[in-house]
Enzyme design. Structure first.
Site, mmCIF file in Angstrom:
data_model
loop_
_atom_site.group_PDB
_atom_site.id
_atom_site.type_symbol
_atom_site.label_atom_id
_atom_site.label_comp_id
_atom_site.label_asym_id
_atom_site.label_seq_id
_atom_site.Cartn_x
_atom_site.Cartn_y
_atom_site.Cartn_z
ATOM 1 N N ASP A 21 0.830 -1.214 0.000
ATOM 2 C CA ASP A 21 0.000 0.000 0.000
ATOM 3 C C ASP A 21 0.863 1.262 0.000
ATOM 4 O OD1 ASP A 21 -2.345 1.416 -0.011
ATOM 5 O OD2 ASP A 21 -2.762 1.166 2.122
ATOM 6 N N ASN A 23 1.211 3.487 -2.909
ATOM 7 C CA ASN A 23 1.712 3.946 -4.213
ATOM 8 C C ASN A 23 1.204 5.345 -4.563
ATOM 9 O OD1 ASN A 23 2.738 1.399 -4.387
ATOM 10 N ND2 ASN A 23 1.331 0.672 -5.981
ATOM 11 N N ASN A 69 -11.029 -2.578 -5.051
ATOM 12 C CA ASN A 69 -10.295 -1.674 -5.944
ATOM 13 C C ASN A 69 -10.977 -1.497 -7.303
ATOM 14 O OD1 ASN A 69 -7.013 -2.723 -4.697
ATOM 15 N ND2 ASN A 69 -8.213 -0.914 -4.147
HETATM 16 C C1 IPE Z 1 -5.487 -2.637 -0.063
HETATM 17 O O1 IPE Z 1 -5.121 -1.322 -0.263
HETATM 18 C C2 IPE Z 1 -5.425 -3.383 -1.351
HETATM 19 C C3 IPE Z 1 -4.106 -3.523 -1.951
HETATM 20 C C4 IPE Z 1 -2.974 -3.127 -1.449
HETATM 21 C C5 IPE Z 1 -4.096 -4.197 -3.206
HETATM 22 P P1 IPE Z 1 -6.217 -0.174 -0.395
HETATM 23 O O2 IPE Z 1 -5.472 1.093 -0.574
HETATM 24 O O3 IPE Z 1 -7.181 -0.518 -1.463
HETATM 25 O O4 IPE Z 1 -6.957 -0.252 1.005
HETATM 26 P P2 IPE Z 1 -7.856 0.821 1.760
HETATM 27 O O5 IPE Z 1 -8.899 1.248 0.809
HETATM 28 O O6 IPE Z 1 -6.958 1.962 2.150
HETATM 29 O O7 IPE Z 1 -8.358 0.091 2.938
HETATM 30 C C1 IPE Z 2 -1.575 0.260 -3.363
HETATM 31 O O1 IPE Z 2 -1.385 1.634 -3.392
HETATM 32 C C2 IPE Z 2 -1.883 -0.302 -4.719
HETATM 33 C C3 IPE Z 2 -3.284 -0.744 -4.893
HETATM 34 C C4 IPE Z 2 -4.201 -0.699 -3.984
HETATM 35 C C5 IPE Z 2 -3.632 -1.255 -6.193
HETATM 36 P P1 IPE Z 2 -2.598 2.647 -3.383
HETATM 37 O O2 IPE Z 2 -2.986 2.917 -4.791
HETATM 38 O O3 IPE Z 2 -3.676 2.183 -2.501
HETATM 39 O O4 IPE Z 2 -1.892 3.937 -2.769
HETATM 40 P P2 IPE Z 2 -2.510 4.928 -1.703
HETATM 41 O O5 IPE Z 2 -2.967 4.095 -0.551
HETATM 42 O O6 IPE Z 2 -3.616 5.652 -2.364
HETATM 43 O O7 IPE Z 2 -1.362 5.810 -1.345
HETATM 44 MG MG MG Z 3 -4.062 2.414 -0.526
#
Ligand code: IPE
Ligand code: IPE
Ligand code: MG
Length: 245
Positions: A21, A23, A69
């Protein structure tokens, strides 16, 4: 002593699961689009796979895309799907070279056909590899998985293949997508969030949790070693007392 030297190779977690998480926030901090964060995240995936395989981890499960997602903006979902395909294209030979078997868990029926084909291709190409099992959780949700298992169990019971009285936790687990692996012993989540976000709900009942503020694109072998060292310093009691262990 380096972090690596401090790791006790005889006490490695057999299965490590990671919620990758952060990115988007990592990219935003640099005034870059979220997709840039995902691309950089792919390099962290490569480092983590390498580091885990070098250590001798047997099972590595990476949460790449959750059931929830799908609710992100269409452009981001499409960018993630195409990044997945290009990363498999780029890394497949490396996996084979390192004897790493690839698999996916999740509601794959929701994936675009081209992504499903690529994933199936990688699974087939690595199916004779005998080293680490690398599992991507894709379109995965713990509640989806448990609900699905219940459906299959009910079907088998209706067909007379299973007596409801005989259902145990062990049998239940054979209906999950993770039937072919032990429960994760260590679960890592990056980016400072302190939740499971629907990842491996059943399987993480006794998993050691490790949270770090490091954003996923900055994750590297040293960060992996820190998590393993933290794991090795814990007493896993499984409900017993220290004296009983
Ligand atoms: C969890 O991250 C899913 C992945 C890392 C693939 P999210 O960014 O989607 O989670 P929430 O929404 O903050 O709980
Ligand atoms: C994790 O990073 C990747 C996926 C959930 C696909 P995020 O895209 O959730 O990054 P943040 O949490 O918004 O920083
Ligand atoms: Mg995230």
């Amino acid at each position: 002593m380096s972090l690596l030297e401090r790791i006790d190779i005889s006490k490695l977690p057999v299965h490590i699961a990671i919620i990758m998480d952060g990115n988007g926030r990592w990219a935003k901090k640099q005034n870059k689009p979220r997709v840039f964060g995902h691309q950089s995240g792919a390099s962290a995936v490569k480092r983590t796979i390498e580091g885990s395989a070098e250590l001798g981890i047997k099972y590595l499960t990476l949460y790449a895309f959750s059931a929830e997602n799908w609710n992100r903006p269409k452009t981001e979902v499409e960018a993630l799907m195409s990044l997945l395909v290009s990363t498999i294209d780029k890394e497949l030979n490396n996996l084979i070279k390192n004897n790493i078997r690839f698999d996916v868990i999740g509601n794959l029926s929701l994936l675009p056909a081209s992504v499903k084909r690529k994933v199936d291709f990688a699974i087939e190409k690595t199916n004779r590899c005998t080293g680490m099992l690398l599992t991507l959780a894709l379109s995965y949700g713990g509640r989806w998985e448990i609900t699905n298992a219940v459906k299959k169990i009910a079907e088998d019971a209706a067909k007379g293949l299973l007596n409801p009285q005989d259902i145990t936790g062990k049998i239940f687990a054979t209906y999950l997508t993770t039937a072919n692996m032990p429960d994760p012993e260590l679960l890592i989540r990056t980016s400072g969030e302190l939740r499971l976000s629907n990842f491996l709900l059943w399987q993480s009942a006794y998993t050691e949790l490790y949270f770090t503020d490091v954003m996923w694109p900055d994750f590297n072998k040293e960060e992996l070693y820190k998590a393993v060292l933290s794991f090795q310093n814990r007493e896993r009691r499984f409900g017993k007392t220290t004296e009983q262990l």
